[in-house]
Design a protein around this motif. Structure first.
Motif, mmCIF file in Angstrom:
data_model
loop_
_atom_site.group_PDB
_atom_site.id
_atom_site.type_symbol
_atom_site.label_atom_id
_atom_site.label_comp_id
_atom_site.label_asym_id
_atom_site.label_seq_id
_atom_site.Cartn_x
_atom_site.Cartn_y
_atom_site.Cartn_z
ATOM 1 N N GLU A 96 0.818 -1.217 0.000
ATOM 2 C CA GLU A 96 0.000 0.000 0.000
ATOM 3 C C GLU A 96 0.854 1.270 0.000
ATOM 4 O O GLU A 96 0.469 2.266 -0.619
ATOM 5 N N LYS A 104 1.883 1.793 -3.439
ATOM 6 C CA LYS A 104 0.762 1.665 -4.370
ATOM 7 C C LYS A 104 1.069 0.659 -5.478
ATOM 8 O O LYS A 104 0.915 0.930 -6.674
ATOM 9 N N TYR A 116 -0.970 0.406 -8.893
ATOM 10 C CA TYR A 116 -2.399 0.570 -8.622
ATOM 11 C C TYR A 116 -3.104 1.199 -9.819
ATOM 12 O O TYR A 116 -4.262 0.889 -10.098
ATOM 13 N N GLU A 139 -6.664 0.239 -11.472
ATOM 14 C CA GLU A 139 -7.743 1.215 -11.613
ATOM 15 C C GLU A 139 -8.189 1.314 -13.071
ATOM 16 O O GLU A 139 -9.391 1.387 -13.357
ATOM 17 N N ASP A 157 -12.117 1.453 -10.786
ATOM 18 C CA ASP A 157 -12.103 1.918 -9.395
ATOM 19 C C ASP A 157 -10.685 1.855 -8.839
ATOM 20 O O ASP A 157 -9.979 0.872 -9.047
ATOM 21 N N ALA A 158 -10.314 2.895 -8.090
ATOM 22 C CA ALA A 158 -9.008 2.896 -7.424
ATOM 23 C C ALA A 158 -9.015 1.849 -6.311
ATOM 24 O O ALA A 158 -10.018 1.712 -5.610
ATOM 25 N N PRO A 159 -7.928 1.084 -6.165
ATOM 26 C CA PRO A 159 -7.856 0.124 -5.069
ATOM 27 C C PRO A 159 -8.000 0.833 -3.726
ATOM 28 O O PRO A 159 -7.371 1.860 -3.487
ATOM 29 N N ASP A 160 -8.856 0.303 -2.882
ATOM 30 C CA ASP A 160 -9.076 0.853 -1.551
ATOM 31 C C ASP A 160 -9.190 -0.317 -0.581
ATOM 32 O O ASP A 160 -10.284 -0.712 -0.198
ATOM 33 N N GLY A 161 -8.038 -0.895 -0.265
ATOM 34 C CA GLY A 161 -8.022 -2.051 0.619
ATOM 35 C C GLY A 161 -8.353 -3.348 -0.099
ATOM 36 O O GLY A 161 -8.398 -4.404 0.524
ATOM 37 N N ASP A 162 -8.582 -3.276 -1.413
ATOM 38 C CA ASP A 162 -8.938 -4.477 -2.165
ATOM 39 C C ASP A 162 -8.038 -4.693 -3.381
ATOM 40 O O ASP A 162 -8.442 -5.294 -4.374
#
Length: 90
Positions: free
Chosen positions: A17, A20, A39, A43, A48-53
């Motif tokens: 993380e 990224k 990332y 995306e 969608d931007a990765p957000d914990g997934d």
């Protein structure tokens, strides 16, 4: 001749993380390489931007990431970690 298949070691997939990136080991023609996919690539593929997934997104698009990894490998196989960017998507 360029390689046409990459096998991704699922046990090596790790979300970084801070940087990224999703990092993983891929085997191409019997040789193992360290890869990292940005990332931004995930995306671009998912919308969608990765957000914990990020790992979940990576797994959903594993075949496309592997193809992009082959492009990145052909571009620069001398790096310790081969970074897959949006430019490697075909």
């Amino acid at each position: 001749m360029a390689a046409d298949k990459m096998d991704i070691s699922q046990s090596s997939v790790m979300d970084n993380e801070d940087e990224k990136l999703v990092e993983f080991i891929g085997e191409v023609d019997g040789d193992e390489y360290q890869f990292a996919v940005q990332y931004a690539v995930l995306e671009a593929l998912s919308g969608d931007a990765p957000d914990g997934d990020a790992v979940e997104q990576f797994n959903r698009f594993e075949d496309t990431v592997a193809e992009a990894g082959l492009v990145a490998l052909a571009r620069n196989s001398d790096q310790a970690t081969i970074v897959i960017s949006e430019n490697d998507l075909e």
